[in-house]
Write an enzyme that holds these catalytic residues in place. Structure first.
Site, PDB file in Angstrom:
ATOM      1  NE  ARG A  96      39.611  28.939  43.988  1.00  0.00           N
ATOM      2  CZ  ARG A  96      39.264  29.421  45.182  1.00  0.00           C
ATOM      3  NH1 ARG A  96      38.006  29.742  45.422  1.00  0.00           N
ATOM      4  NH2 ARG A  96      40.165  29.588  46.116  1.00  0.00           N
ATOM      5  CG  ASN A 121      39.820  38.224  43.364  1.00  0.00           C
ATOM      6  OD1 ASN A 121      40.252  39.339  43.649  1.00  0.00           O
ATOM      7  ND2 ASN A 121      39.504  37.322  44.281  1.00  0.00           N
ATOM      8  CB  CYS A 153      40.734  43.501  48.226  1.00  0.00           C
ATOM      9  SG  CYS A 153      41.625  41.983  48.645  1.00  0.00           S
ATOM     10  CG  HIS A 199      45.054  39.549  45.750  1.00  0.00           C
ATOM     11  ND1 HIS A 199      44.406  38.495  45.140  1.00  0.00           N
ATOM     12  CD2 HIS A 199      44.177  40.032  46.671  1.00  0.00           C
ATOM     13  CE1 HIS A 199      43.205  38.344  45.667  1.00  0.00           C
ATOM     14  NE2 HIS A 199      43.044  39.272  46.598  1.00  0.00           N
ATOM     15  CE1 TYR A 236      45.607  35.815  46.971  1.00  0.00           C
ATOM     16  CE2 TYR A 236      45.117  37.401  48.697  1.00  0.00           C
ATOM     17  CZ  TYR A 236      44.704  36.404  47.831  1.00  0.00           C
ATOM     18  OH  TYR A 236      43.394  35.994  47.840  1.00  0.00           O
TER      19      TYR A 236
END
Length: 424
Positions: free
Chosen positions: A90, A144, A164, A194, A244
């Protein structure tokens, strides 16, 4: 009822455990299996889970295992919450795109593509093993990028639905602002994972009074502040975008910010170290307050509600999920995965059926179409590999869209993900 959690060693798992314990009347779990290859973390979190169940007088059994096939055998539902490559991957997703002047984020843009490439093959392997061990089990994906992962699962014929926490988070926020119970707030939630907008905030249900104009008039500043967007943007749109959308509406500003502060991955990694130290305390028998800062607020309640509706008589009939479009948004292919309100409990038990959605303004429909095209190419790259497919997916993404950027990002993506991409 047996539930299995793949990625059960996550520091976020106690939030899920807390939801199962508190909402046991909604979802009567007799056995909860936490599955993870990280033995030390798994045992730590498994012990805390048992203490949480005991504190809440929950009679269910909590077990842990590193054996996926044994863990999912006989499960009624399997929840996926894994992170291929961990926080280290990440951190890379959030870092190298900035070198090209593009947003560094784990679920959208170039970083989101990297995560999809690492994740889709692993999830599909897990799902095949679930199908062999428990062919009737539902797979609930919280991993995700949820939209792309859910589409991969559905295309492979799995009983899957994506989940989500954005919608439930906004529902709870709006309910507090409107002084209503969360159950009395229905969102006209439309888009892709998102990439969603709240077109209405209704009292009581899909046909209820739309409270959104009044909400924006009275609380627009507070809503805009949470989204980190100017109040004027909300007033001009007349809807509430998910947070987002800031990556799209304020891309360059976000890139400048990200270049001047520690990454979210670094913050989460530090937080995880603190959480693991807390979890090791044998006297801890509830989720610690620090966990609220970890992210994924209300995920446990959404997961319980969804599983209950899929598996039995509990839960809410209509919920926001990720599922096949099937004509819901007529400008998208039927096999696109959309995030909308859907009737989850159906007479034949076949899974979510989206509610009708009014015609979307081209301002929203255009971006949805654009990102759907990117997701097509991203899934193709995840399934078949190849630098050219990666390049095309990047070129198609609205946050990239230039061939020189796509070239540079493709090189960096492959360089930083070789250990996770056998074809790279």
């Amino acid at each position: 009822m047996k539930l299995a959690v793949v990625g059960g060693g996550s520091t976020y798992t106690p939030e899920l455990i807390d939801g199962f314990a508190r909402l046991r009347d909604t979802l009567p779990v007799s056995e909860l299996v936490l599955i993870d290859p990280a033995t030390e973390r798994l045992e730590l979190i498994g012990a805390l889970a048992r203490r949480i169940f005991a504190r809440q007088d929950h009679a269910g059994k909590v077990t842990t295992t590193t054996d996926l096939d044994a863990g999912v055998a006989g499960a009624d539902a399997v929840l996926l919450q894994l992170r291929v490559g961990g926080q280290a991957a990440r951190l890379q997703d959030e870092t190298w795109p900035l070198e090209c002047g593009c947003v560094g984020q784990e679920t959208t843009g170039a970083g989101g593509l990297a995560k999809a490439l690492r994740t889709v093959p692993v999830v599909l392997d897990i799902a095949e093993r679930v199908r062999r061990a428990s062919p009737d089990a539902w797979i609930i994906d919280f991993t995700n990028p949820v939209g792309i992962v859910t589409r991969a699962l559905l295309r492979a014929g799995h009983k899957a639905v994506g989940l989500c926490n954005v919608a439930i988070g906004l529902q709870r926020k709006f309910a507090a602002l409107l002084d209503l119970a969360p159950a009395d707030v229905h969102l006209d939630h439309v888009g892709l994972n998102h990439l969603t907008w709240e077109l209405g905030v209704r009292r009581g249900g899909p046909d209820g009074e739309d409270l959104l104009p009044g909400l924006l008039a009275a609380h627009g500043e507070a809503v805009a502040s949470d989204l980190r967007l100017p109040r004027a943007v909300l007033d001009r749109l007349g809807v509430v975008p998910s947070y987002y959308l800031r990556y799209f509406y304020s891309h360059d500003e976000v890139v400048r910010e990200l270049g001047t502060k520690p990454s979210r991955a670094a913050e989460v990694a530090a937080m995880e170290r603190e959480l693991l130290a807390l979890y090791a305390d044998p006297g801890l028998d509830e989720k610690p307050a620090l966990l609220a800062k970890r992210g994924g607020a209300f995920y446990s309640e959404a997961a319980v509600d969804l599983a209950a509706a899929l598996l039995g008589d509990g839960g809410t009939d209509v919920q926001v999920v990720n599922t096949y479009n099937n004509g819901t948004l007529p400008f998208l292919p039927d096999d696109a995965v959309v995030e909308v309100q859907a009737r989850v409990r159906t007479a034949d038990g076949s899974g979510p059926v989206p509610l009708p959605v009014p015609r979307l303004d081209p301002l929203f429909a255009g971006l949805i179409s654009h990102v759907t095209a990117y997701e097509d190419l991203a899934l193709d790259a995840a399934l078949r590999g190849g630098r050219e497919r990666v390049f095309k997916a990047l070129l198609a993404h609205p946050l990239v869209g230039q061939y020189d950027l796509a070239e540079g990002l493709a090189d960096r993506l492959l360089a930083h993900n070789k250990e996770h991409l056998p074809w790279a």
